[in-house]
Design an enzyme around this catalytic site. Structure first.
Site, PDB file in Angstrom:
ATOM      1  CD  GLN A  59      -3.088  -0.747   0.134  1.00 48.90           C
ATOM      2  OE1 GLN A  59      -3.221   0.388  -0.326  1.00 48.90           O
ATOM      3  NE2 GLN A  59      -3.878  -1.756  -0.230  1.00 48.90           N
TER       4      GLN A  59
ATOM      5  CG  ASP B   2      -6.537  -6.479  -1.592  1.00 51.50           C
ATOM      6  OD1 ASP B   2      -7.232  -5.668  -2.221  1.00 51.50           O
ATOM      7  OD2 ASP B   2      -5.426  -6.190  -1.107  1.00 51.50           O
TER       8      ASP B   2
ATOM      9  CD  GLU C 293      -0.145 -12.336  -5.614  1.00 44.04           C
ATOM     10  OE1 GLU C 293       0.157 -12.015  -6.784  1.00 44.04           O
ATOM     11  OE2 GLU C 293      -1.040 -11.787  -4.956  1.00 44.04           O
TER      12      GLU C 293
ATOM     13  CB  CYS D  80      -8.269  -0.647  -5.041  1.00 43.59           C
ATOM     14  SG  CYS D  80      -7.966  -1.763  -6.432  1.00 43.59           S
TER      15      CYS D  80
ATOM     16  CE1 TYR E 272      -7.505 -12.047  -8.007  1.00 38.97           C
ATOM     17  CE2 TYR E 272      -9.102 -12.219  -6.223  1.00 38.97           C
ATOM     18  CZ  TYR E 272      -8.793 -12.324  -7.565  1.00 38.97           C
ATOM     19  OH  TYR E 272      -9.766 -12.686  -8.467  1.00 38.97           O
TER      20      TYR E 272
END
Length: 404
Positions: free
Chosen positions: A238, A335, A291, A362, A269
């Site tokens: 982030q 995510d 991932e 997001c 993710y």
């Protein structure tokens, strides 16, 4: 009167997802930058054919070149090189709401989320207020920035909605050390330069020349509370220094009392393991993080080795396609990237029959689409929280809890 055939005086009626604003001209939508709902502005149409009588497209794009009737929420742009006093082609990109006071930015972000929910998720969902994560003025938060170097050696950001490099003398959104390092760069080769500040305050300069061998990015360490995460300097983490801790806390709030030690739990993710650690803190003892980046998976395995987390390198949709009929799933945290999870992943999660799902988003439109799919499968949205992790830009994050 407009100064040319390509300039129009328009009333701004709303905000669009993506940081532009909405006006209408003779039945056509015009997406306008650097405006505010309620204003009347002079707009220069930027589409090649825009403004001609023969153009039959349903929308145009344009740039504000003059404010005729200003909103009370307008302020001098937080980034001088992006201010409307500059020619549109010379305005720096990356701070598309920087001309609006912070409180109203958050009001507009909430409006974008509400409109997305109404359009894609179905009726009955109310967008939460978009909460600030600090009490500052929205500057000095970017721990990561990307600069570009053109063939003439000019170093700087791209101009808004362009790949043209423009020189600047300030980077107000960047952290102090990142800003100083960025302004000191001289004589760089054409390509890209990424600057990354890690948790210890060190700034790492990653040069990505167009030609020649790219150096390997160093491994850095980030912190959330007392927990340390290793991550490649060019890997995902982030950007706001408070973001990871803010999202970690939101995930924990959503799942408090829902994590059972006897069930398996998924972190999709998963990156380098931030939300796997959240699940472990809530008492989960069997966690799988999935991932697609092998480097991130390697780091996740190291970051989470105290918890015995299984770190899997795979595309999430492919992993879910082979996961049906496995262990009883307690909770799922996902995510996804800006494009969202998509129908195949949503249906794959649903097929596992978890007790609860937390979706970290997001992108408000992608979230709303996926929530709509979940709702058609019988899931309900238990809670929504939104956070202003990217002040002066149109981006923000939302955490949604889904239950059966």
């Amino acid at each position: 009167m407009p100064s040319s055939a390509r300039d129009l005086d328009l009333d701004i009626t709303g905000i669009a997802h993506g940081g532009t604003f909405i006006a209408r001209h003779e039945g056509r939508v015009v997406f306008v930058s650097d405006a505010i709902p309620g204003e009347r502005v002079r707009v220069r149409i930027t589409d090649p054919a825009g403004g001609s009588a023969a153009d039959t497209r349903k929308f145009w794009r344009g740039e504000t070149v003059e404010v005729l009737d200003a909103s009370p929420h307008r302020r001098s742009h937080v980034w001088a090189e992006a201010d409307m006093t500059r020619d549109p082609a010379d305005r720096a990109g990356g701070a598309d709401l920087g001309h609006i006071n912070l409180d109203h930015q958050r009001t507009l972000k909430r409006q974008v989320l509400q409109e997305a929910l109404d359009k894609f998720a179905g009726p009955g969902l109310e967008a939460p207020a978009v909460t600030p994560v600090d009490d500052g003025d929205g500057t000095g938060w970017r721990t990561r920035i990307s600069l570009h170097v053109d063939d003439d050696g000019v170093v700087g950001p791209y101009a808004a909605r362009s790949h043209r490099v423009i020189p600047v003398s300030s980077y107000p959104l960047a952290r102090r050390r990142v800003r100083a390092e960025a302004l000191s760069i001289k004589n760089a080769k054409p390509g890209r330069i990424d600057l990354v500040e890690s948790a210890d305050g060190s700034v790492h300069v990653l040069r990505r020349p167009q030609k020649g061998k790219r150096p390997v990015a160093p491994v850095i360490r980030e912190k959330v509370g007392e927990r340390t995460f290793q991550v490649d300097a060019d890997g995902f983490w982030q950007v706001h220094p408070a973001a990871a801790a803010t999202l970690d806390s939101a995930v924990k709030r959503a799942l408090t009392g829902r994590v059972e030690a006897g069930s398996a739990h998924l972190d999709l993710y998963g990156g380098v393991g931030l939300f796997s650690a959240s699940l472990a803190d809530l008492g989960a003892t069997e966690i799988v993080t999935v991932e697609s980046s092998s480097r991130a998976t390697q780091h996740a395995a190291r970051n989470l080795e105290d918890f015995g987390v299984s770190a899997v390198t795979a595309r999430v949709d492919q992993y879910l396609a082979g996961a049906a009929g496995g262990a009883q799933i307690g909770t799922v945290v996902l995510d996804p990237p800006r494009a969202g999870a998509g129908r195949a992943v949503v249906e794959g999660i649903h097929a596992l029959s978890p007790e609860a799902i937390v979706y970290v988003a997001c992108d408000p439109v992608a979230l709303a689409r996926d929530l709509g799919t979940f709702r058609t499968l019988g899931w309900q949205t238990g809670s929504l929280e939104a956070f202003d992790l990217f002040p002066h830009s149109h981006h923000f994050e939302v955490v949604a809890l889904l239950t059966r």
